[in-house]
Design a protein around this motif. Structure first.
Motif, PDB file in Angstrom:
ATOM      1  N   ARG A  85       0.836  -1.204   0.000  1.00  0.00           N
ATOM      2  CA  ARG A  85       0.000   0.000   0.000  1.00  0.00           C
ATOM      3  C   ARG A  85       0.873   1.257   0.000  1.00  0.00           C
ATOM      4  O   ARG A  85       0.653   2.181  -0.770  1.00  0.00           O
ATOM      5  N   ARG A  86       1.915   1.235   0.842  1.00  0.00           N
ATOM      6  CA  ARG A  86       2.767   2.435   0.932  1.00  0.00           C
ATOM      7  C   ARG A  86       3.547   2.669  -0.365  1.00  0.00           C
ATOM      8  O   ARG A  86       3.763   3.805  -0.774  1.00  0.00           O
ATOM      9  N   VAL A  87       3.978   1.585  -0.973  1.00  0.00           N
ATOM     10  CA  VAL A  87       4.707   1.728  -2.240  1.00  0.00           C
ATOM     11  C   VAL A  87       3.774   2.284  -3.314  1.00  0.00           C
ATOM     12  O   VAL A  87       4.135   3.210  -4.061  1.00  0.00           O
ATOM     13  N   LYS A  88       2.572   1.752  -3.365  1.00  0.00           N
ATOM     14  CA  LYS A  88       1.620   2.189  -4.404  1.00  0.00           C
ATOM     15  C   LYS A  88       1.156   3.637  -4.171  1.00  0.00           C
ATOM     16  O   LYS A  88       0.749   4.320  -5.108  1.00  0.00           O
ATOM     17  N   ALA A  89       1.219   4.069  -2.904  1.00  0.00           N
ATOM     18  CA  ALA A  89       0.770   5.430  -2.596  1.00  0.00           C
ATOM     19  C   ALA A  89       1.721   6.479  -3.183  1.00  0.00           C
ATOM     20  O   ALA A  89       1.332   7.626  -3.391  1.00  0.00           O
ATOM     21  N   VAL A  90       2.958   6.092  -3.426  1.00  0.00           N
ATOM     22  CA  VAL A  90       3.915   7.107  -3.892  1.00  0.00           C
ATOM     23  C   VAL A  90       4.383   6.902  -5.329  1.00  0.00           C
ATOM     24  O   VAL A  90       5.164   7.714  -5.846  1.00  0.00           O
ATOM     25  N   SER A  91       3.979   5.792  -5.976  1.00  0.00           N
ATOM     26  CA  SER A  91       4.538   5.555  -7.311  1.00  0.00           C
ATOM     27  C   SER A  91       3.704   4.562  -8.091  1.00  0.00           C
ATOM     28  O   SER A  91       2.795   3.941  -7.551  1.00  0.00           O
ATOM     29  N   ASP A  92       4.069   4.393  -9.358  1.00  0.00           N
ATOM     30  CA  ASP A  92       3.465   3.312 -10.137  1.00  0.00           C
ATOM     31  C   ASP A  92       4.460   2.165 -10.326  1.00  0.00           C
ATOM     32  O   ASP A  92       4.323   1.348 -11.233  1.00  0.00           O
ATOM     33  N   SER A  93       5.469   2.099  -9.468  1.00  0.00           N
ATOM     34  CA  SER A  93       6.408   0.971  -9.512  1.00  0.00           C
ATOM     35  C   SER A  93       5.640  -0.330  -9.318  1.00  0.00           C
ATOM     36  O   SER A  93       4.693  -0.384  -8.536  1.00  0.00           O
ATOM     37  N   ALA A  94       6.061  -1.380 -10.023  1.00  0.00           N
ATOM     38  CA  ALA A  94       5.513  -2.704  -9.742  1.00  0.00           C
ATOM     39  C   ALA A  94       6.334  -3.323  -8.621  1.00  0.00           C
ATOM     40  O   ALA A  94       7.526  -3.009  -8.470  1.00  0.00           O
ATOM     41  N   ILE A  95       5.699  -4.172  -7.837  1.00  0.00           N
ATOM     42  CA  ILE A  95       6.417  -4.747  -6.692  1.00  0.00           C
ATOM     43  C   ILE A  95       6.047  -6.220  -6.516  1.00  0.00           C
ATOM     44  O   ILE A  95       4.871  -6.572  -6.536  1.00  0.00           O
ATOM     45  N   VAL A  96       7.071  -7.038  -6.390  1.00  0.00           N
ATOM     46  CA  VAL A  96       6.873  -8.480  -6.197  1.00  0.00           C
ATOM     47  C   VAL A  96       7.832  -8.943  -5.102  1.00  0.00           C
ATOM     48  O   VAL A  96       8.941  -8.421  -4.988  1.00  0.00           O
ATOM     49  N   PRO A  97       7.429  -9.927  -4.294  1.00  0.00           N
ATOM     50  CA  PRO A  97       8.396 -10.472  -3.330  1.00  0.00           C
ATOM     51  C   PRO A  97       9.144 -11.643  -3.960  1.00  0.00           C
ATOM     52  O   PRO A  97       8.605 -12.351  -4.807  1.00  0.00           O
ATOM     53  N   GLN A  98      10.380 -11.819  -3.535  1.00  0.00           N
ATOM     54  CA  GLN A  98      11.123 -13.012  -3.954  1.00  0.00           C
ATOM     55  C   GLN A  98      10.884 -14.063  -2.874  1.00  0.00           C
ATOM     56  O   GLN A  98      11.186 -13.819  -1.701  1.00  0.00           O
ATOM     57  N   ILE A  99      10.335 -15.210  -3.241  1.00  0.00           N
ATOM     58  CA  ILE A  99      10.060 -16.202  -2.200  1.00  0.00           C
ATOM     59  C   ILE A  99      11.078 -17.334  -2.259  1.00  0.00           C
ATOM     60  O   ILE A  99      11.488 -17.784  -3.320  1.00  0.00           O
ATOM     61  N   ILE A 100      11.488 -17.752  -1.059  1.00  0.00           N
ATOM     62  CA  ILE A 100      12.659 -18.631  -0.938  1.00  0.00           C
ATOM     63  C   ILE A 100      12.375 -19.799   0.002  1.00  0.00           C
ATOM     64  O   ILE A 100      11.676 -19.640   1.014  1.00  0.00           O
ATOM     65  N   HIS A 101      12.931 -20.942  -0.331  1.00  0.00           N
ATOM     66  CA  HIS A 101      13.019 -22.060   0.620  1.00  0.00           C
ATOM     67  C   HIS A 101      14.492 -22.369   0.806  1.00  0.00           C
ATOM     68  O   HIS A 101      15.257 -22.423  -0.156  1.00  0.00           O
ATOM     69  N   PHE A 102      14.895 -22.551   2.063  1.00  0.00           N
ATOM     70  CA  PHE A 102      16.295 -22.911   2.336  1.00  0.00           C
ATOM     71  C   PHE A 102      16.308 -24.066   3.316  1.00  0.00           C
ATOM     72  O   PHE A 102      15.339 -24.288   4.052  1.00  0.00           O
ATOM     73  N   LEU A 103      17.405 -24.784   3.338  1.00  0.00           N
ATOM     74  CA  LEU A 103      17.563 -25.913   4.261  1.00  0.00           C
ATOM     75  C   LEU A 103      18.305 -25.436   5.503  1.00  0.00           C
ATOM     76  O   LEU A 103      18.777 -24.309   5.566  1.00  0.00           O
ATOM     77  N   LYS A 104      18.402 -26.360   6.465  1.00  0.00           N
ATOM     78  CA  LYS A 104      18.977 -25.947   7.759  1.00  0.00           C
ATOM     79  C   LYS A 104      20.495 -25.868   7.695  1.00  0.00           C
ATOM     80  O   LYS A 104      21.137 -26.701   7.054  1.00  0.00           O
ATOM     81  N   ILE A 105      21.029 -24.867   8.403  1.00  0.00           N
ATOM     82  CA  ILE A 105      22.484 -24.804   8.587  1.00  0.00           C
ATOM     83  C   ILE A 105      22.751 -24.537  10.065  1.00  0.00           C
ATOM     84  O   ILE A 105      21.937 -23.910  10.745  1.00  0.00           O
ATOM     85  N   ALA A 106      23.870 -25.054  10.568  1.00  0.00           N
ATOM     86  CA  ALA A 106      24.179 -24.883  11.995  1.00  0.00           C
ATOM     87  C   ALA A 106      25.513 -24.184  12.151  1.00  0.00           C
ATOM     88  O   ALA A 106      26.356 -24.210  11.243  1.00  0.00           O
ATOM     89  N   ARG A 107      25.687 -23.571  13.318  1.00  0.00           N
ATOM     90  CA  ARG A 107      26.965 -22.881  13.598  1.00  0.00           C
ATOM     91  C   ARG A 107      28.139 -23.852  13.585  1.00  0.00           C
ATOM     92  O   ARG A 107      29.277 -23.464  13.344  1.00  0.00           O
ATOM     93  N   SER A 108      27.850 -25.108  13.847  1.00  0.00           N
ATOM     94  CA  SER A 108      28.924 -26.120  13.883  1.00  0.00           C
ATOM     95  C   SER A 108      29.520 -26.357  12.503  1.00  0.00           C
ATOM     96  O   SER A 108      30.571 -26.977  12.383  1.00  0.00           O
ATOM     97  N   GLY A 109      28.840 -25.875  11.463  1.00  0.00           N
ATOM     98  CA  GLY A 109      29.339 -26.121  10.114  1.00  0.00           C
ATOM     99  C   GLY A 109      28.470 -27.150   9.389  1.00  0.00           C
ATOM    100  O   GLY A 109      28.527 -27.273   8.170  1.00  0.00           O
ATOM    101  N   TRP A 110      27.642 -27.877  10.172  1.00  0.00           N
ATOM    102  CA  TRP A 110      26.757 -28.877   9.552  1.00  0.00           C
ATOM    103  C   TRP A 110      25.704 -28.149   8.714  1.00  0.00           C
ATOM    104  O   TRP A 110      25.259 -27.059   9.070  1.00  0.00           O
ATOM    105  N   ARG A 111      25.362 -28.748   7.578  1.00  0.00           N
ATOM    106  CA  ARG A 111      24.212 -28.228   6.851  1.00  0.00           C
ATOM    107  C   ARG A 111      23.434 -29.363   6.215  1.00  0.00           C
ATOM    108  O   ARG A 111      24.015 -30.371   5.800  1.00  0.00           O
ATOM    109  N   GLN A 112      22.133 -29.183   6.193  1.00  0.00           N
ATOM    110  CA  GLN A 112      21.257 -30.168   5.572  1.00  0.00           C
ATOM    111  C   GLN A 112      21.423 -30.041   4.056  1.00  0.00           C
ATOM    112  O   GLN A 112      21.571 -28.930   3.546  1.00  0.00           O
TER     113      GLN A 112
END
Ligand code: FMN
Length: 475
Positions: A85-112
């Motif tokens: 709403r706020r973006v559309k109130a000030v411009s005619d810019s188009a706006i889309v979200p980038q949607i992401i899925h990621f796997l687990k990562i741990a501080r230990s260095g392990w990652r799924q």
């Protein structure tokens, strides 16, 4: 300019061809809700008249991570609705979200890794993308972008390093494409045919044995066959070559592929422009006109325009440059290109992202979390002295120093002409000195500097200093 002409993508109309690709802001809390700072960041792009605003990677699921936006549950919708709403109130810019899925990562260095995922987990990923895309539509976005780049789940399936041995496996290109195909089909079912669905993927994985543009062309062709509405290219950003830091979750932009993803100051301009050109030519040769976004160290208006005119891209993506100066498109439209605050690709923003700190720009005033705004009455910086700039060459270094300019000064652009070339900005600094350590003995150099204020108004050029460093005596 072609750059400033509108363009239709499915049901959305972009007012021009400038795109801000997704850039994590780390402005949200770990709860993943849109807050005022997040909204302000995107409103600034809208005020600057960016054609397509891609909102930072937004999780489709509820797995824990650092500060990251989310659309994994309905409770996130109102925040996104307010952002749109706020973006559309000030411009005619188009706006889309980038949607992401990621796997687990741990501080230990392990990652799924994707090799461990059961079929039911894959089904859940497909469903999560479908639902998040539907929530994006409900929130009022103009479309949605599927994140199939870098180190994340969809990209790992597409990768030549996919080691699965089932129907999603890496033995065949078809196997690698299978998950994306299912995700795309589910997303379409959920959002309908008139809702633009873009994809971001890698033109080159930039890791050993990863895919290059040779395969990216065919991957793009499949995306076109699947009815994707635009294709945004990126490069690298993989876990495979990431550098481990003890006690920190591994950040996929620390290795060579990370350098390629966000090419730093030492890279030439537009190092990836040929990728978009090749992918676009391949699509067009097969009868598809899906728009392709070119990205990577593009920040000069004339160079951006040339990419469009020469048919090397349909849209121009600028991430770090638009962070530095979200007013870029407006300034170009108003013939104020000289007032653009030029990104110097120092990658301070990348470092902040890596450390889960609010992503800001080195060239902004210290402590600012958004790009500065023009203050009425402020004037461009000016030189008090005729010969402000001084320089000398010694020990393989050109040492420059100068007396401060008058007015509100945010920094100084250092221009260098080497040999016969045109002046180009080699660095921007916030202090009154600069050591150029990249000079070669026996070459003639000319330097001048310009002071700029926080919104990009510049002083006239300083005096010019001409130097010819000596060729070292090796005797
Ligand atoms: C701080 C930061 C965060 C980024 N976050 C994302 C992201 O969420 N999704 C994505 O696809 N790319 C992300 N990128 C990559 C950019 O979209 C872009 O591809 C890259 O910076 C190269 O473009 P540029 O040279 O115009 O900056 C990020 C880059 C930076 C510097």
């Amino acid at each position: 300019m072609m750059l400033l002409e509108p363009m239709g993508i499915n049901a959305m109309t972009l007012p021009n061809r400038v795109v801000v690709p997704a850039m994590v802001t780390r402005l949200s809390g770990e709860d993943g809700f849109v807050n005022d700072a997040v909204m302000e960041r995107y409103v600034r792009y809208a005020e600057g008249q960016v054609g397509l605003i891609v909102v930072e990677a937004t999780a489709v699921h509820t797995a824990r991570s650092g500060p990251l936006l989310r659309l994994g549950e309905r409770r996130f919708i109102p925040g996104h609705r307010e952002l749109v709403r706020r973006v559309k109130a000030v411009s005619d810019s188009a706006i889309v979200p980038q949607i992401i899925h990621f796997l687990k990562i741990a501080r230990s260095g392990w990652r799924q890794t994707i090799e461990t995922l059961e079929t039911a987990e894959i089904d859940a990923i497909v469903e999560a993308f479908g639902q998040a895309a539907a929530r994006a539509r409900e929130a009022g976005y103009d479309g949605v972008e599927l994140h199939s780049a870098h180190a994340y789940t969809l990209s790992s399936f597409l990768s030549r390093l996919n080691r699965r041995r089932d129907e999603y496996g890496g033995r065949t290109l078809e196997g690698r494409l299978r998950l994306f195909g299912r995700v795309m089909a589910r997303v379409r079912e959920r959002v309908g045919s008139d809702f633009p669905v873009g994809v971001r993927f890698l033109a080159d994985e930039a890791v050993k044995e990863g895919h290059t543009v040779e395969e990216a062309k065919w991957i793009a062709l499949r995306f076109a066959q699947l009815g994707v509405d635009y294709i945004s290219l990126s490069v690298g950003g993989k876990f495979e070559d990431a550098v481990r830091r003890e006690g920190h979750p591994v950040y996929p932009y620390t290795g060579y592929s990370g350098d390629r993803c966000m090419p730093g100051a030492w890279y030439p301009d537009q190092p990836h422009a040929h990728y978009a050109a090749e992918v676009k030519a391949h699509l067009n040769a097969h009868g598809y006109t899906v728009p392709v976004v070119s990205v990577g160290k593009i920040n000069d208006p004339e160079a951006a325009e040339a990419l469009l005119r020469e048919g090397k891209a349909d849209l121009i993506g600028m991430a770090r440059q638009l962070l530095t100066d979200p007013e870029w498109p407006r300034k170009v439209r108003e013939g104020r290109g000289g007032e653009i605050v030029r990104c110097i690709y120092c990658n301070v923003c990348k470092k902040l992202d890596e450390n889960f700190k609010q992503v800001t720009c080195f060239l902004w005033p210290s402590k600012a979390i958004q790009a500065p705004r023009a203050r009425p009455g402020d004037e461009a910086p000016a030189w008090e002295e005729q010969d402000s700039l001084r320089g000398r060459a010694t020990d393989g270094t050109v040492k420059l120093s100068w007396s401060p300019a008058l007015g509100e000064v945010a920094g100084y652009d250092i221009y260098r002409v080497d040999g016969l070339g045109q002046p180009s900005i080699v660095e921007a600094v916030k202090v009154n000195r600069f050591n150029d350590r990249s000079v070669l003995g026996g070459v003639k150099y000319a330097y001048h500097i310009k002071a700029f204020d926080s919104v990009g108004r510049t002083s006239p050029p300083s005096n010019t200093v001409r130097l010819e460093p000596a060729i070292p005596d090796l005797g």
